[in-house]
Design a protein around this motif. Structure first.
Motif, PDB file in Angstrom:
ATOM      1  N   GLN A 205       0.838  -1.183   0.000  1.00 44.09           N
ATOM      2  CA  GLN A 205       0.000   0.000   0.000  1.00 44.09           C
ATOM      3  C   GLN A 205       0.878   1.240   0.000  1.00 44.09           C
ATOM      4  O   GLN A 205       1.448   1.601   1.041  1.00 44.09           O
ATOM      5  CB  GLN A 205      -0.946   0.013   1.201  1.00 44.09           C
ATOM      6  CG  GLN A 205      -1.946   1.150   1.153  1.00 44.09           C
ATOM      7  CD  GLN A 205      -3.081   0.978   2.132  1.00 44.09           C
ATOM      8  OE1 GLN A 205      -2.931   0.332   3.165  1.00 44.09           O
ATOM      9  NE2 GLN A 205      -4.230   1.546   1.806  1.00 44.09           N
ATOM     10  N   PRO A 206       0.999   1.888  -1.146  1.00 46.43           N
ATOM     11  CA  PRO A 206       1.761   3.134  -1.208  1.00 46.43           C
ATOM     12  C   PRO A 206       1.046   4.230  -0.415  1.00 46.43           C
ATOM     13  O   PRO A 206      -0.184   4.148  -0.205  1.00 46.43           O
ATOM     14  CB  PRO A 206       1.784   3.466  -2.698  1.00 46.43           C
ATOM     15  CG  PRO A 206       1.474   2.174  -3.392  1.00 46.43           C
ATOM     16  CD  PRO A 206       0.550   1.456  -2.468  1.00 46.43           C
TER      17      PRO A 206
ATOM     18  N   GLY B 210      -1.203   6.988   0.691  1.00 38.42           N
ATOM     19  CA  GLY B 210      -2.383   7.620   0.116  1.00 38.42           C
ATOM     20  C   GLY B 210      -3.066   6.847  -0.991  1.00 38.42           C
ATOM     21  O   GLY B 210      -3.978   7.366  -1.650  1.00 38.42           O
ATOM     22  N   LYS B 211      -2.620   5.609  -1.213  1.00 40.44           N
ATOM     23  CA  LYS B 211      -3.198   4.818  -2.303  1.00 40.44           C
ATOM     24  C   LYS B 211      -3.782   3.513  -1.780  1.00 40.44           C
ATOM     25  O   LYS B 211      -3.614   3.166  -0.618  1.00 40.44           O
ATOM     26  CB  LYS B 211      -2.138   4.546  -3.371  1.00 40.44           C
ATOM     27  CG  LYS B 211      -1.600   5.802  -4.039  1.00 40.44           C
ATOM     28  CD  LYS B 211      -0.627   5.451  -5.145  1.00 40.44           C
ATOM     29  CE  LYS B 211      -0.114   6.713  -5.833  1.00 40.44           C
ATOM     30  NZ  LYS B 211       0.844   6.390  -6.931  1.00 40.44           N
ATOM     31  N   ALA B 212      -4.451   2.784  -2.670  1.00 43.29           N
ATOM     32  CA  ALA B 212      -5.085   1.529  -2.299  1.00 43.29           C
ATOM     33  C   ALA B 212      -4.071   0.388  -2.273  1.00 43.29           C
ATOM     34  O   ALA B 212      -2.969   0.494  -2.833  1.00 43.29           O
ATOM     35  CB  ALA B 212      -6.206   1.207  -3.287  1.00 43.29           C
TER      36      ALA B 212
ATOM     37  N   GLU C 283      -2.373  -2.966  -3.402  1.00 40.25           N
ATOM     38  CA  GLU C 283      -2.172  -3.532  -4.739  1.00 40.25           C
ATOM     39  C   GLU C 283      -1.349  -4.809  -4.643  1.00 40.25           C
ATOM     40  O   GLU C 283      -0.499  -4.933  -3.766  1.00 40.25           O
ATOM     41  CB  GLU C 283      -1.461  -2.524  -5.659  1.00 40.25           C
ATOM     42  CG  GLU C 283      -0.115  -2.052  -5.155  1.00 40.25           C
ATOM     43  CD  GLU C 283       0.462  -0.918  -5.996  1.00 40.25           C
ATOM     44  OE1 GLU C 283      -0.302  -0.058  -6.463  1.00 40.25           O
ATOM     45  OE2 GLU C 283       1.708  -0.937  -6.168  1.00 40.25           O
TER      46      GLU C 283
ATOM     47  N   GLU D 121       8.758   4.887  -6.489  1.00 38.36           N
ATOM     48  CA  GLU D 121       7.358   4.459  -6.481  1.00 38.36           C
ATOM     49  C   GLU D 121       7.149   3.103  -5.804  1.00 38.36           C
ATOM     50  O   GLU D 121       6.009   2.652  -5.663  1.00 38.36           O
ATOM     51  CB  GLU D 121       6.774   4.428  -7.899  1.00 38.36           C
ATOM     52  CG  GLU D 121       7.603   3.670  -8.907  1.00 38.36           C
ATOM     53  CD  GLU D 121       8.502   4.588  -9.713  1.00 38.36           C
ATOM     54  OE1 GLU D 121       9.127   5.497  -9.111  1.00 38.36           O
ATOM     55  OE2 GLU D 121       8.595   4.384 -10.945  1.00 38.36           O
TER      56      GLU D 121
ATOM     57  N   ALA E 242       6.205   1.900   0.100  1.00 42.85           N
ATOM     58  CA  ALA E 242       4.902   1.391   0.505  1.00 42.85           C
ATOM     59  C   ALA E 242       5.042   0.573   1.769  1.00 42.85           C
ATOM     60  O   ALA E 242       6.150   0.208   2.182  1.00 42.85           O
ATOM     61  CB  ALA E 242       4.309   0.504  -0.603  1.00 42.85           C
TER      62      ALA E 242
END
Length: 113
Positions: free
Chosen positions: A38-39, A41-43, A45, A87, A90
């Motif tokens: 989970q990065p 602020g993101k969902a 994955e 990127e 996470a």
């Protein structure tokens, strides 16, 4: 079911890291296992999967850079991160099977120079 991740930390772009997941409370050697992340602020994955016999699957984002592996005798799951990118920052979790609700607390990976 108990899943405990370790091995995260701060790594520079292009560097490497190995994550580990200690598993207990189920028949690890007969169980499909997954790494998710989970990065900020993101969902959540999916990163990679591995079957009990060692067949693997990778997301396109990490294919060729990450390697999932397992040691059934030790009930351990691993994820080798190589040539990391910013990127890839996470929280990384291991998952029993494919139900993401059955995941550990996670280990933080931060890629930064």
């Amino acid at each position: 079911v108990r899943l405990v991740e370790s091995g995260g930390g701060l790594v520079e772009p292009g560097g490497s890291l190995r994550l580990s997941c200690a598993s207990s409370g189920f028949t690890f050697g007969a169980t499909y296992m997954t790494w998710i992340r989970q990065p900020p602020g993101k969902a959540l994955e999916r990163v990679a999967n591995i079957s009990p016999s060692g067949n693997t699957f990778y997301s396109e984002d990490v294919k060729g850079r990450f390697t999932i592996s397992r040691d059934n005798a030790k009930s351990m799951l691993y994820l080798r991160l190589s040539n990391v990118k910013t990127e890839d920052t996470a929280m990384y979790h291991c998952v029993k099977g494919t139900n993401w609700a059955d995941r550990g607390q996670g280990t933080q990976v931060t890629v930064s120079s």
